[in-house]
Design an enzyme around this catalytic site. Structure first.
Site, PDB file in Angstrom:
ATOM      1  N   MET A  30      39.406   6.947 -14.965  1.00  0.00           N
ATOM      2  CA  MET A  30      39.662   7.923 -13.907  1.00  0.00           C
ATOM      3  C   MET A  30      39.878   7.197 -12.575  1.00  0.00           C
ATOM      4  O   MET A  30      39.758   7.791 -11.503  1.00  0.00           O
ATOM      5  CB  MET A  30      38.500   8.911 -13.801  1.00  0.00           C
ATOM      6  CG  MET A  30      38.356   9.738 -15.087  1.00  0.00           C
ATOM      7  SD  MET A  30      37.553  11.321 -14.861  1.00  0.00           S
ATOM      8  CE  MET A  30      35.993  10.819 -14.182  1.00  0.00           C
ATOM      9  N   GLU A  35      34.341  -3.814 -11.974  1.00  0.00           N
ATOM     10  CA  GLU A  35      34.379  -4.929 -12.914  1.00  0.00           C
ATOM     11  C   GLU A  35      34.182  -4.459 -14.369  1.00  0.00           C
ATOM     12  O   GLU A  35      34.691  -5.092 -15.297  1.00  0.00           O
ATOM     13  CB  GLU A  35      33.322  -5.958 -12.488  1.00  0.00           C
ATOM     14  CG  GLU A  35      33.229  -7.204 -13.335  1.00  0.00           C
ATOM     15  CD  GLU A  35      34.560  -7.914 -13.566  1.00  0.00           C
ATOM     16  OE1 GLU A  35      35.467  -7.833 -12.706  1.00  0.00           O
ATOM     17  OE2 GLU A  35      34.697  -8.542 -14.630  1.00  0.00           O
ATOM     18  N   HIS A  37      35.486  -1.799 -15.764  1.00  0.00           N
ATOM     19  CA  HIS A  37      36.822  -1.449 -16.266  1.00  0.00           C
ATOM     20  C   HIS A  37      37.650  -2.718 -16.496  1.00  0.00           C
ATOM     21  O   HIS A  37      38.331  -2.857 -17.515  1.00  0.00           O
ATOM     22  CB  HIS A  37      37.571  -0.576 -15.258  1.00  0.00           C
ATOM     23  CG  HIS A  37      36.935   0.748 -14.968  1.00  0.00           C
ATOM     24  ND1 HIS A  37      36.304   1.033 -13.784  1.00  0.00           N
ATOM     25  CD2 HIS A  37      36.855   1.876 -15.716  1.00  0.00           C
ATOM     26  CE1 HIS A  37      35.857   2.273 -13.793  1.00  0.00           C
ATOM     27  NE2 HIS A  37      36.171   2.814 -14.964  1.00  0.00           N
ATOM     28  N   LEU A 185      27.237  -0.989 -13.239  1.00  0.00           N
ATOM     29  CA  LEU A 185      28.395  -0.680 -12.397  1.00  0.00           C
ATOM     30  C   LEU A 185      28.924   0.696 -12.767  1.00  0.00           C
ATOM     31  O   LEU A 185      29.015   1.057 -13.939  1.00  0.00           O
ATOM     32  CB  LEU A 185      29.487  -1.733 -12.581  1.00  0.00           C
ATOM     33  CG  LEU A 185      29.118  -3.159 -12.171  1.00  0.00           C
ATOM     34  CD1 LEU A 185      30.361  -4.047 -12.145  1.00  0.00           C
ATOM     35  CD2 LEU A 185      28.412  -3.210 -10.814  1.00  0.00           C
ATOM     36  N   SER A 187      31.606   3.990 -10.980  1.00  0.00           N
ATOM     37  CA  SER A 187      32.417   4.471  -9.859  1.00  0.00           C
ATOM     38  C   SER A 187      31.565   5.286  -8.895  1.00  0.00           C
ATOM     39  O   SER A 187      31.844   5.340  -7.699  1.00  0.00           O
ATOM     40  CB  SER A 187      33.564   5.332 -10.377  1.00  0.00           C
ATOM     41  OG  SER A 187      34.362   4.572 -11.245  1.00  0.00           O
TER      42      SER A 187
HETATM   43  O1  PAF Z   1      34.960   7.502 -18.806  1.00  0.00           O
HETATM   44  C1  PAF Z   1      35.879   7.987 -18.116  1.00  0.00           C
HETATM   45  O2  PAF Z   1      36.287   7.433 -17.101  1.00  0.00           O
HETATM   46  C2  PAF Z   1      36.496   9.306 -18.529  1.00  0.00           C
HETATM   47  O3  PAF Z   1      35.542  10.141 -19.108  1.00  0.00           O
HETATM   48  C3  PAF Z   1      37.712   9.138 -19.468  1.00  0.00           C
HETATM   49  C4  PAF Z   1      37.314   8.520 -20.787  1.00  0.00           C
HETATM   50  C5  PAF Z   1      38.766   8.284 -18.787  1.00  0.00           C
HETATM   51  C6  PAF Z   1      38.321  10.503 -19.770  1.00  0.00           C
HETATM   52  O4  PAF Z   1      38.757  11.135 -18.611  1.00  0.00           O
END
Ligand code: PAF
Length: 279
Positions: A30, A35, A37, A185, A187
């Protein structure tokens, strides 16, 4: 790195990748990347030739009083991170592109898994996640998809989704990335004030104490959970759940069982944080 705002544009680019024989790894996000991700994106290269990421704040998985509107949109910084992690294609659709009509067709996960813990506090959350992830899987058609273990229950719901719907996608769970003090970590850490950020490590401390007790052979799960809740409450948190569960299905374990996970969600001020530790 190519950025695709449309389904058609992404599909054309990925068809070309597949035509040259490339395997595709996919990391849905999203945005507001950290880090954790980036690590998933780098790991994608161990499983495939091309790494694809999506950036889409999915309204369907937010409750009416949750943070959809204030969820940070940081596309420029996200692109720099994805580029550095070797992402080849970014799918970044507007809401009207992914949901051109109201999304009345939903993917509803098994309530035995999805209505407990996170699902109990966030009704409809896993239906929103399963619906968007199914849609993204259909658009990207990856061989492999990577999800962080910090969202432990989400990872399990996704594994069940691909298994029950026979989707030919291998799901890889990435270890939780932590700050130096142990905070997972996320968001949502960006919502914390400096004072709250200093205090946020207590969630990891509560889980670590519970893990140490389990490792030492303590099998009084209820007391271990209550101790962790009390520790957080004493620090001014509002814990929602701290639960010792089986890794296999997130149900309550019997005293003799091993392969456990302690999962937790707690509010620090107005910020809701989740974390877990496997034992
Ligand atoms: O984990 C996330 O960021 C969200 O739940 C996902 C998997 C991108 C679905 O919107």
């Amino acid at each position: 790195m190519q950025i695709h705002p449309t389904v058609a544009g992404l599909r054309a680019a990925l068809d070309a990748e597949r035509a040259r024989g490339a395997r595709i790894a996919f990391v849905p996000t999203m945005g507001n990347l950290h880090e954790g991700h980036a690590s998933l994106m780098r790991q994608g290269h161990d499983h495939a030739d091309v790494v694809v990421a999506s950036v889409f704040v999915n309204r369907l998985q937010f409750g009416p009083n949750e943070d959809f509107d204030r969820y940070p949109r940081t596309m420029e910084a996200d692109c720099a991170r994805m580029q550095a992690a070797g992402v080849a294609h970014v799918f970044a659709p507007a809401e009207a592109e992914l949901y051109p009509q109201p999304q009345t067709m939903k993917v509803v996960p098994d309530p035995v898994l999805a209505d407990i813990l996170e699902g109990a506090f966030r009704p409809g959350f896993f239906t929103g996640v399963a619906t968007v992830v199914t849609k993204l899987f259909n658009i990207v058609q990856p061989q492999v998809a990577l999800f962080g273990k910090k969202d432990y229950q989400q990872l399990m719901v996704i594994r069940q989704l691909v298994s029950q719907l026979a989707l030919p996608i291998a799901i890889v769970g990435g270890e939780t990335e932590r700050a130096d003090d142990g905070l997972a970590l996320s968001s949502r850490n960006g919502y914390l004030s400096p004072a709250e950020r200093a205090q946020a490590v207590q969630l990891h401390q509560a889980l670590s104490a519970a893990r140490d007790a389990l490792r030492a052979g303590d099998r009084d799960f209820a007391r271990i959970e209550a101790d962790a809740m009390a520790f957080l409450q004493a620090g001014g948190w509002s814990p929602q759940y701290i639960a010792v569960r089986r890794q296999a299905d997130l149900q309550s374990p019997a005293a003799h069982e091993s392969s456990l996970v302690i999962v937790a969600a707690a509010l620090l001020g107005t910020t809701r944080l989740i974390d877990n530790l496997e034992v």
